[in-house]
Design a protein around this motif. Sequence first.
Motif, PDB file in Angstrom:
ATOM      1  N   GLU A  15       0.825  -1.204   0.000  1.00 44.10           N
ATOM      2  CA  GLU A  15       0.000   0.000   0.000  1.00 44.10           C
ATOM      3  C   GLU A  15       0.860   1.255   0.000  1.00 44.10           C
ATOM      4  OE1 GLU A  15      -3.105   0.056  -0.496  1.00 44.10           O
ATOM      5  OE2 GLU A  15      -3.446  -2.111  -0.325  1.00 44.10           O
ATOM      6  N   LEU A  16       2.009   1.219   0.697  1.00 42.64           N
ATOM      7  CA  LEU A  16       2.917   2.375   0.711  1.00 42.64           C
ATOM      8  C   LEU A  16       3.479   2.627  -0.680  1.00 42.64           C
ATOM      9  CD1 LEU A  16       4.337   4.584   2.262  1.00 42.64           C
ATOM     10  CD2 LEU A  16       6.141   2.924   2.870  1.00 42.64           C
ATOM     11  N   GLN A  17       3.853   1.567  -1.376  1.00 44.82           N
ATOM     12  CA  GLN A  17       4.348   1.721  -2.747  1.00 44.82           C
ATOM     13  C   GLN A  17       3.261   2.297  -3.659  1.00 44.82           C
ATOM     14  OE1 GLN A  17       5.899  -2.045  -4.031  1.00 44.82           O
ATOM     15  NE2 GLN A  17       7.540  -2.094  -2.477  1.00 44.82           N
ATOM     16  N   ALA A  18       1.991   1.842  -3.493  1.00 50.67           N
ATOM     17  CA  ALA A  18       0.904   2.372  -4.300  1.00 50.67           C
ATOM     18  C   ALA A  18       0.728   3.873  -4.063  1.00 50.67           C
ATOM     19  CB  ALA A  18      -0.387   1.632  -3.988  1.00 50.67           C
ATOM     20  N   GLN A  19       0.836   4.301  -2.831  1.00 48.26           N
ATOM     21  CA  GLN A  19       0.714   5.719  -2.513  1.00 48.26           C
ATOM     22  C   GLN A  19       1.858   6.528  -3.116  1.00 48.26           C
ATOM     23  OE1 GLN A  19      -1.352   7.798  -1.453  1.00 48.26           O
ATOM     24  NE2 GLN A  19       0.036   9.528  -1.242  1.00 48.26           N
ATOM     25  N   GLU A  20       3.073   5.994  -3.058  1.00 51.76           N
ATOM     26  CA  GLU A  20       4.230   6.716  -3.599  1.00 51.76           C
ATOM     27  C   GLU A  20       4.112   6.904  -5.116  1.00 51.76           C
ATOM     28  OE1 GLU A  20       7.404   4.281  -2.229  1.00 51.76           O
ATOM     29  OE2 GLU A  20       7.608   5.310  -0.297  1.00 51.76           O
ATOM     30  N   LYS A  21       3.355   6.032  -5.792  1.00 44.17           N
ATOM     31  CA  LYS A  21       3.175   6.142  -7.235  1.00 44.17           C
ATOM     32  C   LYS A  21       1.950   6.996  -7.611  1.00 44.17           C
ATOM     33  CE  LYS A  21       5.208   1.607  -8.162  1.00 44.17           C
ATOM     34  NZ  LYS A  21       4.955   0.236  -8.686  1.00 44.17           N
ATOM     35  N   ASN A  22       1.210   7.494  -6.626  1.00 48.52           N
ATOM     36  CA  ASN A  22      -0.041   8.219  -6.918  1.00 48.52           C
ATOM     37  C   ASN A  22      -0.054   9.577  -6.205  1.00 48.52           C
ATOM     38  OD1 ASN A  22      -2.675   8.154  -8.214  1.00 48.52           O
ATOM     39  ND2 ASN A  22      -3.508   8.141  -6.141  1.00 48.52           N
ATOM     40  N   ILE A  23       1.041  10.315  -6.281  1.00 50.38           N
ATOM     41  CA  ILE A  23       1.152  11.642  -5.662  1.00 50.38           C
ATOM     42  C   ILE A  23       0.626  12.661  -6.667  1.00 50.38           C
ATOM     43  CG2 ILE A  23       2.739  13.357  -4.737  1.00 50.38           C
ATOM     44  CD1 ILE A  23       4.523  11.026  -3.839  1.00 50.38           C
ATOM     45  N   THR A  24      -0.501  13.308  -6.342  1.00 47.89           N
ATOM     46  CA  THR A  24      -1.161  14.209  -7.292  1.00 47.89           C
ATOM     47  C   THR A  24      -1.481  15.581  -6.705  1.00 47.89           C
ATOM     48  OG1 THR A  24      -3.312  13.295  -6.631  1.00 47.89           O
ATOM     49  CG2 THR A  24      -2.231  12.282  -8.538  1.00 47.89           C
ATOM     50  N   GLU A  25      -1.451  15.725  -5.397  1.00 43.93           N
ATOM     51  CA  GLU A  25      -1.875  16.981  -4.779  1.00 43.93           C
ATOM     52  C   GLU A  25      -0.667  17.743  -4.224  1.00 43.93           C
ATOM     53  OE1 GLU A  25      -4.895  18.092  -4.974  1.00 43.93           O
ATOM     54  OE2 GLU A  25      -5.559  16.247  -5.991  1.00 43.93           O
ATOM     55  N   PRO A  26      -0.758  19.067  -4.125  1.00 47.78           N
ATOM     56  CA  PRO A  26       0.325  19.863  -3.510  1.00 47.78           C
ATOM     57  C   PRO A  26       0.525  19.453  -2.052  1.00 47.78           C
ATOM     58  CG  PRO A  26      -1.168  21.281  -4.758  1.00 47.78           C
ATOM     59  CD  PRO A  26      -1.801  19.932  -4.703  1.00 47.78           C
ATOM     60  N   GLY A  27       1.765  19.239  -1.642  1.00 47.29           N
ATOM     61  CA  GLY A  27       2.094  18.824  -0.275  1.00 47.29           C
ATOM     62  C   GLY A  27       1.972  17.332  -0.042  1.00 47.29           C
ATOM     63  N   GLU A  28       1.461  16.620  -1.014  1.00 43.05           N
ATOM     64  CA  GLU A  28       1.296  15.167  -0.823  1.00 43.05           C
ATOM     65  C   GLU A  28       2.632  14.436  -0.875  1.00 43.05           C
ATOM     66  OE1 GLU A  28      -1.473  11.472  -2.506  1.00 43.05           O
ATOM     67  OE2 GLU A  28      -1.452  13.427  -3.538  1.00 43.05           O
ATOM     68  N   ALA A  29       3.603  14.988  -1.636  1.00 41.23           N
ATOM     69  CA  ALA A  29       4.921  14.323  -1.712  1.00 41.23           C
ATOM     70  C   ALA A  29       5.635  14.404  -0.369  1.00 41.23           C
ATOM     71  CB  ALA A  29       5.755  14.978  -2.820  1.00 41.23           C
ATOM     72  N   GLU A  30       5.581  15.591   0.269  1.00 36.15           N
ATOM     73  CA  GLU A  30       6.216  15.742   1.571  1.00 36.15           C
ATOM     74  C   GLU A  30       5.547  14.851   2.616  1.00 36.15           C
ATOM     75  OE1 GLU A  30       8.806  17.023   4.476  1.00 36.15           O
ATOM     76  OE2 GLU A  30       8.889  17.259   2.302  1.00 36.15           O
ATOM     77  N   ALA A  31       4.209  14.781   2.590  1.00 29.55           N
ATOM     78  CA  ALA A  31       3.505  13.916   3.552  1.00 29.55           C
ATOM     79  C   ALA A  31       3.836  12.444   3.320  1.00 29.55           C
ATOM     80  CB  ALA A  31       2.003  14.152   3.436  1.00 29.55           C
ATOM     81  N   THR A  32       3.988  12.059   2.057  1.00 32.76           N
ATOM     82  CA  THR A  32       4.335  10.665   1.758  1.00 32.76           C
ATOM     83  C   THR A  32       5.744  10.346   2.251  1.00 32.76           C
ATOM     84  OG1 THR A  32       2.894  10.762  -0.177  1.00 32.76           O
ATOM     85  CG2 THR A  32       4.497   8.979  -0.097  1.00 32.76           C
ATOM     86  N   ARG A  33       6.664  11.341   2.091  1.00 38.63           N
ATOM     87  CA  ARG A  33       8.042  11.112   2.583  1.00 38.63           C
ATOM     88  C   ARG A  33       8.048  10.918   4.097  1.00 38.63           C
ATOM     89  NH1 ARG A  33      11.673  14.005   4.875  1.00 38.63           N
ATOM     90  NH2 ARG A  33      10.445  15.899   4.707  1.00 38.63           N
ATOM     91  N   ARG A  34       7.232  11.748   4.826  1.00 36.54           N
ATOM     92  CA  ARG A  34       7.158  11.587   6.283  1.00 36.54           C
ATOM     93  C   ARG A  34       6.578  10.223   6.656  1.00 36.54           C
ATOM     94  NH1 ARG A  34       5.119  16.909   6.002  1.00 36.54           N
ATOM     95  NH2 ARG A  34       3.019  16.088   6.450  1.00 36.54           N
ATOM     96  N   LEU A  35       5.576   9.789   5.892  1.00 37.74           N
ATOM     97  CA  LEU A  35       5.007   8.467   6.157  1.00 37.74           C
ATOM     98  C   LEU A  35       6.041   7.368   5.922  1.00 37.74           C
ATOM     99  CD1 LEU A  35       2.622   6.569   6.730  1.00 37.74           C
ATOM    100  CD2 LEU A  35       2.018   6.734   4.299  1.00 37.74           C
TER     101      LEU A  35
ATOM    102  N   SER B 243      -2.665  12.125   7.857  1.00 45.63           N
ATOM    103  CA  SER B 243      -2.484  13.412   7.177  1.00 45.63           C
ATOM    104  C   SER B 243      -2.659  13.271   5.668  1.00 45.63           C
ATOM    105  CB  SER B 243      -1.103  13.976   7.519  1.00 45.63           C
ATOM    106  OG  SER B 243      -0.075  13.132   6.983  1.00 45.63           O
ATOM    107  N   ILE B 244      -2.115  12.181   5.097  1.00 43.78           N
ATOM    108  CA  ILE B 244      -2.290  11.955   3.657  1.00 43.78           C
ATOM    109  C   ILE B 244      -3.769  11.705   3.338  1.00 43.78           C
ATOM    110  CG2 ILE B 244      -1.696  10.428   1.732  1.00 43.78           C
ATOM    111  CD1 ILE B 244       0.987   9.955   3.052  1.00 43.78           C
ATOM    112  N   LEU B 245      -4.448  10.948   4.218  1.00 47.28           N
ATOM    113  CA  LEU B 245      -5.864  10.671   4.011  1.00 47.28           C
ATOM    114  C   LEU B 245      -6.680  11.960   4.037  1.00 47.28           C
ATOM    115  CD1 LEU B 245      -8.192   8.623   3.755  1.00 47.28           C
ATOM    116  CD2 LEU B 245      -8.217   8.466   6.253  1.00 47.28           C
ATOM    117  N   ASP B 246      -6.391  12.855   5.012  1.00 44.66           N
ATOM    118  CA  ASP B 246      -7.123  14.125   5.098  1.00 44.66           C
ATOM    119  C   ASP B 246      -6.858  14.997   3.882  1.00 44.66           C
ATOM    120  OD1 ASP B 246      -8.099  13.279   7.503  1.00 44.66           O
ATOM    121  OD2 ASP B 246      -6.614  14.368   8.703  1.00 44.66           O
ATOM    122  N   LEU B 247      -5.614  14.999   3.432  1.00 42.67           N
ATOM    123  CA  LEU B 247      -5.258  15.824   2.282  1.00 42.67           C
ATOM    124  C   LEU B 247      -6.045  15.402   1.038  1.00 42.67           C
ATOM    125  CD1 LEU B 247      -1.680  17.002   1.394  1.00 42.67           C
ATOM    126  CD2 LEU B 247      -3.123  16.025  -0.383  1.00 42.67           C
ATOM    127  N   ASN B 248      -6.140  14.085   0.782  1.00 46.35           N
ATOM    128  CA  ASN B 248      -6.839  13.611  -0.408  1.00 46.35           C
ATOM    129  C   ASN B 248      -8.354  13.748  -0.262  1.00 46.35           C
ATOM    130  OD1 ASN B 248      -5.048  12.104  -2.591  1.00 46.35           O
ATOM    131  ND2 ASN B 248      -4.097  11.758  -0.577  1.00 46.35           N
TER     132      ASN B 248
END
Length: 619
Positions: free
Chosen positions: A89-109, A153-158
Motif C-alpha cells: 500500500e505504501l508503494q501504491a501511494q508513492e506512485k499516486n502523488i497528485t496533490e500539492p504537499g502530498e509528496a512531503e507527507a508521503t516522505r514523512r510516512l 495526514s495523507i488521508l485528510d489531504l486527499n
Amino acid sequence: MTLRGRVLLAQAPLALALVLLGVVAVLTLGRVGRAGQEILQDNYRSVLAMQRMTEQLERMDSAALFIVAGERQRGEVQQAVQRARLEAELQAQEKNITEPGEAEATRRLHEAWGRYRESFDTFLARREPGAEREHYFQALAPAFQETKDAAASILDLNQDAMVRKSEALRQQSQRVNTLMVTAVLAAFVVGLFASASLTHRALRPVSVLSQAVRRVGQGDLAVRAVVEGQDEIAQLSQDFNTMTERLEQYQQSSLGELLQAQAASQAAIDSLPDPVGVFGAGGALLNVNRAAEDALRLSLEAGGDALARVEPEVREVLERVRGHVLGGKGPYQPRGYEEAVRVTASEGDRWLLPRGSPVYGERGDVVGATVILQDVTRLRRFDELKNDLVATVAHEFRTPLTSLRMAIHLCAEGVVGPVTEKQADLLFAAREDCERLQGIVDDLLDLSRIQAGRLTLNIQKIPTGFLVEHALSAHRVAAEDRGVRLDQEISPEAEEIEVDPDRVQLVLSNLVANGVRHTPSEGQVTVRVGREGGWVRFEVKDTGEGIPPEEQARIFEKFYRAPGAPAGGAGLGLSIARDIVQAHGGEIGVVSEPGQGSTFWFTLPQPTDSSPSGGPSAV
C-alpha cells in the motif's frame, strides 16, 4: 423539385439542429466525464491506500499486544502478514502523488514506517521476561502512533481534495445543464419553425387534393383538383381528375344496368322455396326473399328489430348461425336433422334446417352472411320412420338373440352332450358373433332412446379415477393381447365429477376401445383428465395410425365406418358418445394427423362450488 425533395428539405432544419445539439452534448458531457474520472484517478486510490494502511497498522499493533500477552507465535504470524500488505500500500501511494504537499507527507510516512518497522524488529528480538512489555510502551507504541498520524495526514489531504473537486464538478454540471437546456430550446424553436414553414408549403397541394377527394366521396363527381407544378402531387391530381371524369360518365351510363342487376338478383332469391336471409358485417339484416317473409315474418321495414318479430326458437337459430359465420369460422353445416327448427304454418308444421355461408369482400374478408333454412320436413319424417323401424327391429331381435346365445353357450360347455374340437371352435366363433350382435342391438336401442328423448341422466358426484379405471379395466385383456399399454393421468383439480357415471363410462369405454383397436403393438393409450375453469376435459390419446382429415368430419355420424376399419361394430359407438356428451351439455371432438395417432376429447360442465347437484334429469 419533386415531393420527396420538398419533404426532405422541410426536415433538414430539424436534422441540422439535432446534429449541432449532439455535438454540443458530446463535448460538454465528455468534459464532465473526464472531471469525474480525474477525481477517481487522483484521490480515490490514495484514500483507499491510506484507509487500508491504517487498518493494517492497527492489526500490527494488535500483533504486538498478542506477543506482550504471551501469544508470541500468533503475534509473529499476524505481523508478518500485515507487514507485506503495508509495504504494498505504501508503494501504491508513492506512485499516486497528485496533490500539492502530498509528496512531503508521503516522505514523512515513509520515514515513520521505517522507524516503526525497525522498532518492531527490535521488539521481536527481545525475549527476556518483561523486556517486551517495556519496549512496547517506550518505543513501539510511539512509533505506531507517529506512522498512523502520517497516514492520517495523507488521508485528510486527499479527502479535502475530493470535496473541493466534487464541488467544482457540481458547479460545472450546473453550467452544463443550463447550456444544454438553452441549446435544446433554441434548436427546437428554430428547427420547428423552419420545418413547419417548409412542410406547409410542400403539402399545400395535398390539402387541395384532399378536399376534392372528400367532395367526390359525398357524391359530387363534377369536382376537379387544380394543382400546378410538375411534381408527384400535380401528376396525382391530373390522374384524379381523369378518374372523376370517367366515374361521372360511368354513373350516367350504368345506373340503369345496376338497377336491372339488383332486380335480377332479388328475383333469383325470391324464386327459392326455402327462406333466405342476408346479414351485413355488423349483423343487421340486409335482404330477405319472399319465402322468409311468408314463413318467418321477416321484413326489412322493421330495421334493427327485424328478428324481434320472429319466433324465439327461429330467432335463436338465426343468431347462432349468423354469429358462427360472421365470427370467421367459415360456413355453417348442421350436424343432423336434430338441429332442424319447427315453424308453424297454415298447411301444418314445417321443419327447417339451418345452413350458413360467408360473403367475402374484395380483400378476402367476411363482409356478410347468407343464412338458408332448408325445408327438411319430409326428410325428417323419413328419418323418424327409419329410427322407429331400427328401434323396433332391435327390440324384436333381443329375445331370440338371448335364446340363441344361451343355446350356443350350453352346447359349447357340453351340457347337452360332448362336442368335438372342431365343433367347439365353430361354437366359440358363433358365440363371439352373437356377443358382437348383442352389442350392436344394445347400441341401436340406446341410440333410439336418445333420439326419442327418453334418455334420463342420473347425475351423481363420483371419483373421476373410478370412471377412468372402470373404462380401462374393461379393455385390459384386449390391450395385453395386442401388446398395447394403458395409462391414466388425472389432475388433482378434477378428482371428483358430477355426471351420470354409467353414461360417461360408456363414452370412455367406446373411446378406449377405439384407441386399443387402432394402436399397433408396443403402442400406448392414455386417458387424461383435467380442469379448465368450469369444465372438466377428458382426453383419450393413442399412438395409432391416425385419421385422415377428410374422415374426421364424419366419424361421429351414425353408421359411419372409415375405410379400412377393423371388422366388428355398426359405426354407432362415437355417435352414441356424442349424444351422451351433448346430453350433459358438453362438447366432443378429435385431433389427429395420419401417422401420429389421435386424441379424442370431450368436455363436461361442472359447478364451480363444491355443492352436489344429484338427482335425475331427463333429456
